[in-house]
Design an enzyme around this catalytic site. Structure first.
Site, short mmCIF file in Angstrom:
data_model
loop_
_atom_site.label_atom_id
_atom_site.label_comp_id
_atom_site.label_asym_id
_atom_site.label_seq_id
_atom_site.Cartn_x
_atom_site.Cartn_y
_atom_site.Cartn_z
N GLU A 275 0.83 -1.21 0.00
CA GLU A 275 0.00 0.00 0.00
C GLU A 275 0.86 1.26 0.00
O GLU A 275 0.75 2.09 0.91
CB GLU A 275 -0.90 0.01 1.24
CG GLU A 275 -1.78 -1.21 1.40
CD GLU A 275 -2.45 -1.28 2.78
OE1 GLU A 275 -2.03 -0.55 3.71
OE2 GLU A 275 -3.40 -2.07 2.91
N ARG A 314 2.51 20.17 6.16
CA ARG A 314 3.51 19.23 6.69
C ARG A 314 4.58 19.89 7.56
O ARG A 314 4.92 19.35 8.62
CB ARG A 314 4.16 18.42 5.55
CG ARG A 314 3.14 17.56 4.78
CD ARG A 314 3.79 16.55 3.85
NE ARG A 314 4.54 15.57 4.60
CZ ARG A 314 5.84 15.59 4.76
NH1 ARG A 314 6.57 16.51 4.18
NH2 ARG A 314 6.43 14.68 5.50
N TYR A 318 4.29 18.19 11.07
CA TYR A 318 5.25 17.10 11.30
C TYR A 318 6.68 17.61 11.38
O TYR A 318 7.61 16.81 11.27
CB TYR A 318 5.19 16.07 10.17
CG TYR A 318 3.82 15.55 9.81
CD1 TYR A 318 3.11 14.73 10.69
CD2 TYR A 318 3.26 15.83 8.57
CE1 TYR A 318 1.87 14.23 10.34
CE2 TYR A 318 2.02 15.33 8.21
CZ TYR A 318 1.33 14.53 9.10
OH TYR A 318 0.10 14.04 8.75
N CYS A 346 -2.11 34.03 9.84
CA CYS A 346 -1.87 34.75 11.09
C CYS A 346 -1.52 33.83 12.24
O CYS A 346 -2.22 33.81 13.25
CB CYS A 346 -3.08 35.60 11.42
SG CYS A 346 -3.44 36.71 10.06
N TYR A 375 0.45 13.99 0.76
CA TYR A 375 0.01 14.67 1.98
C TYR A 375 0.16 16.19 1.85
O TYR A 375 0.46 16.87 2.82
CB TYR A 375 0.75 14.10 3.21
CG TYR A 375 0.64 12.60 3.27
CD1 TYR A 375 -0.57 12.00 3.63
CD2 TYR A 375 1.72 11.77 2.93
CE1 TYR A 375 -0.70 10.62 3.64
CE2 TYR A 375 1.59 10.38 2.95
CZ TYR A 375 0.39 9.83 3.30
OH TYR A 375 0.25 8.47 3.31
C1 LIG Z 1 -1.09 5.91 5.37
C2 LIG Z 1 -1.23 4.47 5.05
C3 LIG Z 1 -0.53 3.93 3.96
C4 LIG Z 1 0.40 4.74 3.10
O1 LIG Z 1 1.52 5.20 3.76
P1 LIG Z 1 2.69 5.91 2.91
O2 LIG Z 1 3.67 6.31 3.93
O3 LIG Z 1 2.08 7.05 2.20
O4 LIG Z 1 3.22 4.88 1.97
C5 LIG Z 1 -0.74 2.61 3.67
N1 LIG Z 1 -1.57 1.83 4.41
C6 LIG Z 1 -2.25 2.32 5.48
C7 LIG Z 1 -3.14 1.43 6.23
C8 LIG Z 1 -2.10 3.65 5.83
O5 LIG Z 1 -2.76 4.13 6.89
#
Ligand SMILES: *Cc1c(COP(=O)(O)O)cnc(C)c1O
Length: 421
Positions: A275, A314, A318, A346, A375
């Site tokens: 993912e 970001r 972060y 502001c 992001y």
């Molecule tokens: C955020 C997320 C991702 C993707 O993370 P990346 O750092 O963008 O690769 C994949 N799987 C799940 C369950 C997530 O919450």
């Protein structure tokens, strides 16, 4: 590698000068490169070409329909975390059979939506969720493929806000309790146990946490098979980091990551799902912004841009670093001096960089924030009533506005003043 390079002294996205996009669309604006998106997706495909796999793009990293369509047409699946993201993936032409549904707080309405619309697999994060999903599925007369998200309790060694694989995080089921939860899943009607899911965090720059987590996954797979569960798929999550600084050691490559997967779970005969979000789209996008003023302060100079924290949160959220570069290239050795790069919002949190070594930039000049494709636009808001930042997709020498900037009238038109006021 990306496709944002200087040609004839001007920063381009592929063959399109960013100055042209700024003149025609205005700033701030996100600009994405199709060639970079494609290249990054194909790197993951190559990394897993030793096995049956599905690369499920994490939609939350960038959910523009054009981006999803481009990736979907290349064969990507999608990892979605809400009914809205599911609808986006479907609207981009991705079939339900290539969509996995993740997240700790799926509502029954969302469960119904994906079961009716078609779903490859639901990644379940708790026992109450298993019970609710079973209930919704049985009501609809469906059988839903599920994987249980297991929390391996490893330290992903990344920013605390995006680490998800430690036992104190809200995600998944502790690995020690996995057997009883799988037993429950197998017993509940309307569910079909197909796999194991993990996602240990985002912006990982080290493969060791993956190796540890996936080793535990392999052990668990054998144990669960021994218990009689037909584990056929392993969802390895996302999280592989990207270089945010040009001058830093680069994080591991997808091919090396694929090798860790092969070494840890490759002998189990499972179909592999990953993912990735950031790694595909992060360096495929920049945020283009104009200089409003250079303000000389006491002992500090401020470069005030027309982009702000509402467009790219970001750095404020972060403590993230983005390389900021002038769109008009400077000669090697051109004088640089430290400036604080800030937006017009502001609050002091609206600071992109402190003491950035930038060449002298005058009002009206353009800068680009690199590595802003993930992001970025998805987390943008209209804070300070700044119209939502637009997005542009470049392919070769053409570009298209893939989300226009709303006019101020359109922004206001969404509010309703009740007739009794
Ligand atoms: C955020 C997320 C991702 C993707 O993370 P990346 O750092 O963008 O690769 C994949 N799987 C799940 C369950 C997530 O919450």
């Amino acid at each position: 590698m990306d496709h944002f390079n200087y040609l004839d002294g001007q920063l381009h996205a592929e063959q399109v000068p960013l100055s042209r996009i700024a003149a025609e669309v205005g700033t701030p604006v996100y600009v994405y490169s199709s060639a970079t998106l494609t290249r990054h997706f194909l790197q993951f495909r190559q990394a897993l070409d030793w096995t049956d796999h599905l690369i499920c793009f994490a939609v939350k990293a960038n959910s523009n329909l054009a981006v999803l369509k481009l990736l979907g047409d290349l064969g990507a699946g999608m990892d979605v975390v809400s009914g809205g993201e599911y609808a986006r993936a479907r609207a981009a032409g991705v079939p339900g059979g290539r969509i996995v549904f993740s997240g700790v707080g799926k509502t029954r309405a969302e469960m119904r939506q994906v079961i009716e619309g078609g779903i490859r697999q639901v990644n379940v994060e708790s026992e109450p969720e298993l019970e609710a999903l079973s209930d919704v599925a049985t009501t609809l007369g469906a059988s839903v493929p599920v994987a249980v998200r297991v929390n391996p309790d490893v330290d992903a060694r990344t920013h605390a806000k995006i680490a998800t694989g430690k036992s104190e995080n809200k995600f998944g089921i502790p690995i020690a309790r996995a057997r009883e939860v799988y037993a429950l899943a197998a017993k509940l009607p309307g569910l079909q146990v197909v796999g194991i899911d993990m996602h240990i965090g985002s912006q990982l720059t080290d493969l060791e946490p993956y190796r540890q987590a996936y080793g535990k996954m392999a052990d668990l797979c054998r144990t669960l098979r021994g218990d009689g569960h037909a584990i056929m798929r392993l969802d390895m999550g996302g999280g592989l980091g990207i270089p945010y600084r040009r001058d830093n050691a680069a994080p591991p490559l997808p091919i090396e990551y694929g090798q860790v997967i092969r070494e840890t779970v490759g002998d189990l005969g499972c179909e592999i799902e990953i993912e990735p979000g950031r790694n595909i789209v992060g360096n495929a996008g920049i945020l283009l912004s104009g200089v409003v003023f250079l303000k000389r302060g006491e002992g500090r100079d401020f470069l005030i841009l027309d982009a702000a924290m509402n467009d790219l949160i970001r750095p404020a959220m972060y403590d993230a670093h983005h390389d900021i570069v002038p769109v008009t290239q400077r000669d090697v050795g051109a004088l640089v001096s430290p400036v604080d790069v800030v937006g017009p919002v502001c609050e002091t949190g609206d600071t992109f960089a402190r003491g950035a070594e930038l060449p002298a930039l005058a009002a009206g000049e353009l800068v680009a924030f690199r590595s802003a494709g993930a992001y970025g636009a998805v987390m943008a808001s209209e804070y300070n009533s700044r119209p939502l930042v637009p997005e542009v997709l470049v392919a070769g020498d053409r570009y298209a506005v893939i989300r226009p900037r709303p006019s101020i009238e359109e922004m206001l038109a969404r509010d309703v003043i009740p007739e009794w006021l």
